[in-house]
Design a protein around this motif. Structure first.
Motif, mmCIF file in Angstrom:
data_model
loop_
_atom_site.group_PDB
_atom_site.id
_atom_site.type_symbol
_atom_site.label_atom_id
_atom_site.label_comp_id
_atom_site.label_asym_id
_atom_site.label_seq_id
_atom_site.Cartn_x
_atom_site.Cartn_y
_atom_site.Cartn_z
ATOM 1 N N GLU A 50 -7.282 -0.095 -6.630
ATOM 2 C CA GLU A 50 -8.257 0.250 -5.477
ATOM 3 C C GLU A 50 -9.140 -1.030 -5.064
ATOM 4 O O GLU A 50 -9.341 -1.163 -4.176
ATOM 5 C CB GLU A 50 -9.239 1.258 -6.110
ATOM 6 C CG GLU A 50 -8.564 2.623 -6.112
ATOM 7 C CD GLU A 50 -9.094 3.607 -6.944
ATOM 8 O OE1 GLU A 50 -8.983 4.989 -6.571
ATOM 9 O OE2 GLU A 50 -10.426 3.470 -7.294
ATOM 10 N N LEU A 63 -2.458 4.271 -6.995
ATOM 11 C CA LEU A 63 -3.668 4.435 -5.956
ATOM 12 C C LEU A 63 -4.826 4.817 -6.781
ATOM 13 O O LEU A 63 -5.933 4.246 -6.460
ATOM 14 C CB LEU A 63 -3.603 5.043 -4.789
ATOM 15 C CG LEU A 63 -4.476 4.648 -3.686
ATOM 16 C CD1 LEU A 63 -4.247 2.893 -3.270
ATOM 17 C CD2 LEU A 63 -4.203 5.313 -2.114
ATOM 18 N N TYR A 75 -8.223 -5.970 2.130
ATOM 19 C CA TYR A 75 -8.677 -5.657 3.466
ATOM 20 C C TYR A 75 -9.891 -6.336 3.948
ATOM 21 O O TYR A 75 -10.007 -6.637 5.531
ATOM 22 C CB TYR A 75 -8.659 -4.052 3.654
ATOM 23 C CG TYR A 75 -7.512 -3.135 3.669
ATOM 24 C CD1 TYR A 75 -6.452 -3.641 4.462
ATOM 25 C CD2 TYR A 75 -7.383 -2.220 2.948
ATOM 26 C CE1 TYR A 75 -5.332 -2.818 4.457
ATOM 27 C CE2 TYR A 75 -6.129 -1.559 2.633
ATOM 28 C CZ TYR A 75 -5.145 -1.882 3.786
ATOM 29 O OH TYR A 75 -3.830 -0.991 3.561
ATOM 30 N N LEU A 122 -9.833 3.772 3.043
ATOM 31 C CA LEU A 122 -9.387 3.852 1.695
ATOM 32 C C LEU A 122 -10.266 4.077 0.768
ATOM 33 O O LEU A 122 -10.256 5.229 -0.159
ATOM 34 C CB LEU A 122 -8.954 2.535 1.381
ATOM 35 C CG LEU A 122 -8.299 2.284 -0.064
ATOM 36 C CD1 LEU A 122 -7.249 3.277 -0.488
ATOM 37 C CD2 LEU A 122 -8.050 0.966 -0.469
ATOM 38 N N PHE A 139 -7.290 -3.554 -3.330
ATOM 39 C CA PHE A 139 -7.027 -3.078 -1.955
ATOM 40 C C PHE A 139 -8.303 -3.432 -0.991
ATOM 41 O O PHE A 139 -7.986 -3.868 -0.048
ATOM 42 C CB PHE A 139 -6.420 -1.851 -1.757
ATOM 43 C CG PHE A 139 -4.930 -1.817 -1.816
ATOM 44 C CD1 PHE A 139 -4.102 -2.320 -0.662
ATOM 45 C CD2 PHE A 139 -4.192 -1.007 -3.009
ATOM 46 C CE1 PHE A 139 -2.813 -2.266 -0.936
ATOM 47 C CE2 PHE A 139 -2.958 -1.157 -3.094
ATOM 48 C CZ PHE A 139 -2.092 -1.658 -2.124
ATOM 49 N N HIS A 178 0.829 -1.429 -0.060
ATOM 50 C CA HIS A 178 -0.041 -0.066 -0.172
ATOM 51 C C HIS A 178 0.918 1.088 -0.005
ATOM 52 O O HIS A 178 0.718 2.269 -0.848
ATOM 53 C CB HIS A 178 -0.959 0.033 1.149
ATOM 54 C CG HIS A 178 -1.999 0.985 1.240
ATOM 55 N ND1 HIS A 178 -3.086 0.796 2.020
ATOM 56 C CD2 HIS A 178 -2.185 2.112 0.419
ATOM 57 C CE1 HIS A 178 -4.116 1.847 1.834
ATOM 58 N NE2 HIS A 178 -3.594 2.513 0.634
#
Length: 631
Positions: A245, A239, A252, A264, A248, A230
């Motif tokens: 995106e 990002l 998570y 995020l 991620f 990250h």
């Protein structure tokens, strides 16, 4: 692959050239500097096919120098193995072809790919080289000397050095290799290959990061490495890539960090349907169905139209909330949006109505479907199984084998889920035999359901044999064993499994803590219950509705500790975590004296009327029991 330590895999960033601000070129680095900064036995295998950087850098001089350096390294390996006589490569006549250790089909594929390297068309040479590079990296049985021997034997009139150059320059681009490892399930190999790539100073792109995060999501205990990636992504400004995106958000969610996923998401300049849906799935998978509903409402207020995946996530949350009214509202939304003909949405609706006990509605949707996939059959079988209609479930299974004939682990698990009684145990053993015959016995989902079946049928020894015989266990395996011990009253054994899970530093989720708290409901395990409560707070699950209910239940059973149960109930309300009917039942059950009735029971009864829970049959029964016990 299991022997490779997963912790701290990511290396220190390579030195940056002061002149150009980028990575050092091979012309300015020694071979020792260019060598990978991370070496393991697995990395040695990956090093056999050293990926090129054709697609990653714009400096043609650097490209050429790096490719020549790696080609020279491979040529040295080749000549060291076979020797040079009179300036020409000479094979050892007695050398055995080590491809004999490979399956015949694999050996044949290698030979065909080698022959393809001599194609007159460059695009064909690249394709054959890529295929050969992936095979060599994926199958350790393909030895370097065997590959060299075959190349010499099959391409006697070709320039071997040129062909090997094609193989290592064309065939092994970093992105293709790493994504290939991920597709084949070789996740740790993909991580190690990234380390080697980073050792060469090559910057990742968005597509590559997405593949790497997928590997992290499949592996356990890689959350710290995900944090590092990250930071790397933020450093290189990747990002804003939608693939990054979404990856991620999924990462998570897999590691039980939906709050990090939301943080995020809130930083994204503009959310689209993919990112909204990914966030919903992250919360749904971690037991926050009410948050999913709120996100769906927010999504509508922001005028972002959902897709079929959004509908599926929201329908799953309606199932988790056991909200019949909300489910029917979602059905209307599906029809309004025109998603009723999507197979995935229909499958979710079948599951939803099955969970609500509306088996006729579920059957109607199933029969009206034009196209049915394996999930469709699994959904109707699961709906029938959930409603304990085991004869109809097995009849549907027979029809599925006759019409569709694509039984998978979910099918077998659905059938096994209704065989956890003495009457149906023989049917369960039959399904167990079928799983052995069809090769599904090694599937972790089937094994977990078998664990639950044997535990529910009071066959703990069979369950323990299955559990301890498996080398690979996921969090569901551990949760199933814990829940089984709780179900059979073996609370201390459940806590032993919980302690072992924590000792191994494996992934835990809200179900793990709910089972541990249920085990601590025994009055003799008060201290252990307080310890588990502290661990709940440490791991951030104190806001979870299911864990909150388990805490209320545990405290309610400790000598009828009404005050503690009421405190937990108030804490849930203050944290904007609305209690459900299970919470109310547990608090009502803790009221056992006339004083409890006056101070807590009657005010709680008023709250139940105001919130509309008085219509719930379970809550009404608990109210009757409370008044009977306290008066």
């Amino acid at each position: 692959m299991e022997s490779v330590t997963q912790a701290c895999l990511l290396p220190v960033a390579p030195a940056v050239s002061q002149a150009g601000g980028g990575a050092q070129t091979p012309s300015t680095r020694t071979p020792e500097q260019m060598a990978p900064q991370f070496q393991t036995p697995t990395a040695q295998l990956v090093g056999v096919v050293q990926p090129g950087i054709v697609a990653q850098t714009g400096d043609r001089a650097a490209m050429s120098a790096d490719a020549l350096w790696r080609l020279d390294r491979f040529t040295k390996l080749f000549t060291t193995t076979y020797g040079v006589v009179d300036g020409q490569l000479k094979l050892e006549a007695e050398k055995d072809d080590e491809l004999n250790n490979c399956a015949p089909g694999l050996g044949y594929a290698v030979q065909r790919l080698i022959r393809g390297l001599s194609s007159s068309r460059e695009c064909a040479r690249q394709g054959f080289a890529l295929g050969l590079a992936i095979l060599v990296s994926a199958f350790p049985c393909i030895k370097l000397d065997a590959l060299s021997k075959l190349t010499v034997d099959l391409l006697e009139d070709q320039d071997k050095d040129c062909l090997f150059g094609c193989l290592f320059t064309y065939g092994a681009s970093w992105n293709n290799m790493i994504s290939g490892y991920v597709r084949m399930g070789l996740y740790l190999y993909a991580v190690i290959l990234f380390v080697e790539m980073w050792g060469f100073g090559i910057q990742p792109n968005g597509y590559f990061v997405a593949s790497l995060l997928t590997a992290f999501s499949r592996l356990e205990n890689m959350v710290l490495e995900g944090f590092q990636i990250h930071g790397l992504v933020m450093k290189y400004g990747l990002l804003n890539d939608v693939f990054v995106e979404t990856s991620f958000l999924h990462f998570y969610g897999v590691y039980g960090l939906p709050c990090s996923a939301k943080a995020l998401f809130e930083e994204m300049p503009e959310g689209n349907v993919v990112t909204w849906t990914s966030l919903m799935v992250a919360y749904s998978d971690n037991g926050y169905p009410e948050v999913v509903i709120d996100l769906y409402r927010r999504m509508g207020h922001d005028e972002v139209s959902g897709n079929e995946n959004t509908c599926t996530a929201v329908i799953s949350s309606c199932i988790a909330l056991d909200d019949d009214f909300l489910g029917h509202q979602m059905l209307g939304q599906v029809v309004k949006s025109g998603f009723q003909d999507h197979v995935s949405v229909s499958n979710s609706l079948i599951s939803m109505f099955g969970s609500f006990g509306c088996i006729e509605d579920a059957s109607y949707i199933f029969e009206a479907m034009i196209d049915r996939d394996t999930i469709s059959w699994n959904s109707i079988i699961s709906a029938l199984a959930y409603n304990q209609l085991y004869k109809k479930a097995f009849n549907s299974f027979s029809e599925m084998r006759h019409v569709h004939d694509d039984v998978n682990s979910t099918t077998l698990s659905a059938l096994l889920s209704i065989c956890g009684t003495i009457d149906c145990l023989n049917l369960g053993r039959g399904v167990h035999s079928l799983s052995l015959k069809s090769g599904w016995d090694s599937n972790i989902c089937v094994c977990n359901t078998l664990l639950s079946m044997y535990l529910e049928a009071s066959r703990p020894k069979d369950a323990e044999s299955l559990f301890f015989a498996r080398a690979a266990k996921d969090v569901i395996s551990w949760n199933s064993m814990m829940a089984g011990y709780v179900l059979t009253g073996k609370y201390f054994k459940a806590l032993e499994v919980f302690a072992e899970l924590l000792h191994l530093q494996r992934t835990v989720n809200y179900v793990t803590f709910a089972s541990a708290l249920a085990a601590c409901s025994d009055g003799q395990l008060l201290d252990e219950g307080k310890t588990v409560h502290a661990l709940v707070i440490v791991h951030g699950f104190h806001n979870n509705l299911i864990v909150g209910n388990a805490l209320v239940t545990m405290n309610g059973k400790y000598n009828k500790d009404t005050l503690e149960a009421v405190r937990n109930f108030k804490s849930m309300r203050e944290e904007e975590n609305p209690p459900n009917y299970i919470t109310l039942i547990n608090v009502l059950g803790s009221c056992s004296t006339e004083t409890d009735l006056l101070n807590y029971g009657k005010p709680l009864h008023g709250h139940i009327i105001l919130t509309g829970f008085e219509t719930n049959e379970c809550v009404r029964n608990s109210l009757i029991t409370m008044y009977a016990d306290c008066c």
